[in-house]
Design a protein around this motif. Structure first.
Motif, PDB file in Angstrom:
ATOM      1  N   GLU A   3       0.767  -1.169  -0.044  1.00 12.80           N
ATOM      2  CA  GLU A   3      -0.084  -0.001   0.036  1.00 12.80           C
ATOM      3  C   GLU A   3       0.759   1.122   0.016  1.00 12.80           C
ATOM      4  O   GLU A   3       1.832   1.268   0.742  1.00 12.80           O
ATOM      5  CB  GLU A   3      -0.890  -0.022   1.249  1.00 12.80           C
ATOM      6  N   LYS A   5       1.780   5.083   0.819  1.00 14.67           N
ATOM      7  CA  LYS A   5       1.414   5.938   2.028  1.00 14.67           C
ATOM      8  C   LYS A   5       0.545   7.098   1.571  1.00 14.67           C
ATOM      9  O   LYS A   5       0.790   7.463   0.581  1.00 14.67           O
ATOM     10  CB  LYS A   5       2.716   6.457   2.640  1.00 14.67           C
ATOM     11  N   GLN A   6      -0.419   7.074   2.388  1.00 10.21           N
ATOM     12  CA  GLN A   6      -1.427   8.380   1.961  1.00 10.21           C
ATOM     13  C   GLN A   6      -1.020   9.427   2.469  1.00 10.21           C
ATOM     14  O   GLN A   6      -0.862   9.668   3.558  1.00 10.21           O
ATOM     15  CB  GLN A   6      -2.688   7.753   2.479  1.00 10.21           C
ATOM     16  N   GLN A   7      -1.017  10.360   1.465  1.00 13.59           N
ATOM     17  CA  GLN A   7      -0.770  11.716   2.027  1.00 13.59           C
ATOM     18  C   GLN A   7      -2.016  12.708   2.286  1.00 13.59           C
ATOM     19  O   GLN A   7      -3.159  12.534   1.779  1.00 13.59           O
ATOM     20  CB  GLN A   7       0.004  12.701   0.970  1.00 13.59           C
ATOM     21  N   ARG A   8      -1.723  13.516   3.434  1.00 11.02           N
ATOM     22  CA  ARG A   8      -2.702  14.411   3.879  1.00 11.02           C
ATOM     23  C   ARG A   8      -2.488  15.716   3.496  1.00 11.02           C
ATOM     24  O   ARG A   8      -1.252  16.311   3.942  1.00 11.02           O
ATOM     25  CB  ARG A   8      -3.023  14.159   5.223  1.00 11.02           C
TER      26      ARG A   8
END
Length: 101
Positions: A3, A5-8
């Protein structure tokens, strides 16, 4: 499959609510936002240049920001290159930025 990494992202709207932070621009200028101490809460945030003492509405700095730090020197968000998105640091909780009444 890994997965990613999800950025905010630190949005323009959230940026305008920041308080008690240092802001460094890509030009090298440093600004401080301390609306609480200035006694101007809810009137509109003002950023003060640390070298020249010039004051600007906080919203005017959004697109030039390189990084944002708390008064404890914790980096909350940064932008690698001008024109890129302003991204929260991985372990930072953006809900801690909310002003307290």
């Amino acid at each position: 499959m890994k997965e990613g990494k999800q950025q905010r992202f630190l949005t323009y709207g959230t940026f305008q609510t920041l308080d008690r932070v240092y802001i460094k621009l890509h030009s090298g200028q440093e600004w401080i936002v301390d609306t609480t101490s200035l006694g101007a809460r809810y009137v509109g945030s003002v950023a003060i240049n640390l070298q020249t003492k010039q004051r600007l509405p906080l919203k005017d700095l959004y697109y030039e920001v390189r990084n944002i730090r708390t008064f404890e020197q914790q980096v909350i968000a940064k932008r690698k290159h001008p024109g890129c998105c302003l991204v929260f640091e991985r372990d930072f909780c953006e809900y801690s930025l909310k002003r307290r009444g």
